[in-house]
Design a protein around this motif. Sequence first.
Motif, mmCIF file in Angstrom:
data_model
loop_
_atom_site.group_PDB
_atom_site.id
_atom_site.type_symbol
_atom_site.label_atom_id
_atom_site.label_comp_id
_atom_site.label_asym_id
_atom_site.label_seq_id
_atom_site.Cartn_x
_atom_site.Cartn_y
_atom_site.Cartn_z
ATOM 1 N N ARG A 203 17.027 72.209 -4.938
ATOM 2 C CA ARG A 203 18.300 71.717 -5.492
ATOM 3 C C ARG A 203 19.248 72.846 -5.914
ATOM 4 O O ARG A 203 20.381 72.582 -6.315
ATOM 5 N N ASP B 177 22.223 70.765 -8.268
ATOM 6 C CA ASP B 177 22.022 69.478 -8.944
ATOM 7 C C ASP B 177 20.648 69.459 -9.605
ATOM 8 O O ASP B 177 19.738 68.755 -9.161
ATOM 9 N N GLU C 183 18.735 70.110 -13.718
ATOM 10 C CA GLU C 183 18.878 70.408 -15.143
ATOM 11 C C GLU C 183 18.206 71.731 -15.468
ATOM 12 O O GLU C 183 17.262 72.158 -14.801
ATOM 13 N N LYS D 9 30.027 75.092 -11.491
ATOM 14 C CA LYS D 9 30.470 74.277 -10.353
ATOM 15 C C LYS D 9 30.868 75.160 -9.188
ATOM 16 O O LYS D 9 30.738 74.783 -8.023
ATOM 17 N N SER E 112 25.062 76.702 -15.833
ATOM 18 C CA SER E 112 25.333 75.929 -14.630
ATOM 19 C C SER E 112 26.823 76.030 -14.286
ATOM 20 O O SER E 112 27.683 75.783 -15.139
#
Length: 508
Positions: A438, A460, A462, A487, A485
């Motif tokens: 991921r 994607d 956690e 984008k 994290s």
Amino acid sequence: MKNSVLCYLEETAARLPDKVAFFDAEGEITFEQLRKSAVDIAFAIQEKVGGRRNPILTYIPKSVKNITAFMGILYSGNFYTPTEVRFPEEKVRSIVETLHPAAILVDTKSKEKLCGYEWTKDICLINVDEVAKSGRYEESHELAEKILDVDPVYTFFTSGSTGTPKGVIINNHNVIDYTDWAVKTFPINENTIMGNQSPFYFDISTQDIYTTLKTGATLGIIPPMYFAFPAKALQFINERKINFLYWVPSAFVSIANYDLLKSIPLNNVELIMFGGEVMPVKQLNYWKKYLPNLKTIANVYGPTEATVNCTYYIVDREFSDSEVLPLGKACENTGLLVLDEDNNIIDSSKVNELGELCVYGSSLSAGYWDDEEKTKEKYIDNPTNPYYKEKMYLTGDLVYYNERGELVFAGRKDFQIKHSGYRIELGEIESAAMGEQRVSVVCASYDKKEKQIVLFYQGDIEEEALKEYLLTIIPKYMVPTVYVSLKKFPYNDNGKIDRKKLENDYLS
């Protein structure tokens, strides 16, 4: 024996005069048209610039015009330094103040922008759009013959890890030696249509340009803005039947992360190469899956100081997503040494032992423009040769030999940290994190003030799940304590992850 890279253009223009040499989204130019346009520019330069071996800056939007400007500068007996109209004013000014160019080549649009800077008023500007036809095209061979193989072709400015611009001087012998090796090693010929991604101030473009001139291949200059909308880049590749891609990994990664090849297949592409940073195997495996006619994959490595590349590995086996591709072995006429902290040689029998990679040989640059101190610091005498002085470049990159005798990149010396009493390679953490399906992009850093490892990632997943995954892959002392994290990752002018910006924005 060739004295100049212009010999490639002279020979190919005679052999394939009407074949398209370079094209962009706006137009194209044949080898003979390129030769004549370059000669026109050469005489325009000679009218305004006295002497030879002068640095001449180019400030032209990325296009076919750049190529004609470069060749014109070389025919004039001088050498070029590319810049980019998208550079901030201060970056261009810094290069100008370091280089002291005899002239700057512009086009009509870029001239207007450059003239808006007060400090350019006393610099000689030559507009390539206004160069008159000289009619002296039969003199091109004579112009090329005056050049020596030790004369510079270009100076590329690279800030490296310091942020201070350093001008790397590359001469004709360096480029000829590298180009001849590249054409012998990779299937580049007059049927090859390459898709250029790299800026012309980045060394990947050296291979793009000069293998085209040597072989009679064709180079398509993909508009830089298309890489902000990668589907456009893929459509351009298909429309122009491009079959050879040599890009920085981030360009390949972006397309893989958007899963674009599933809907826009590249049926013409037969060879992909990548260099400039580590290519994640996860995204490479994606490209392999969706390129039905792919025949050759090459991982190449080299600092600008070694012209383009000093090692190469043609992928000959499968790799899992969390593995690291080897750098492979030395390019022809290139010597490599791996030295430990005490300058002892690490050879291939010492598997997994870490050391700094050092380079010598015929592709090695003479040093830095007007910077004797930095040249002496990075170009040292080869410690294994006591009989005469032989310069060797300290790359600052840490490598080791694997059990197959292949060199493997471990990270920058700058990125090696000491944490909780352990010496840690941040690159090893990044490779481990990329093994998580991921995760699409990662960058590990170290917060010296807080004494903690920080992992920037895109994907994607956690934070806690990623941490638990890493605990199953690497020792606990290597597992990051802080996770950020993102984008979108920031990238520098060369298409590499901008580590400095990440650290400035997120670390205390």
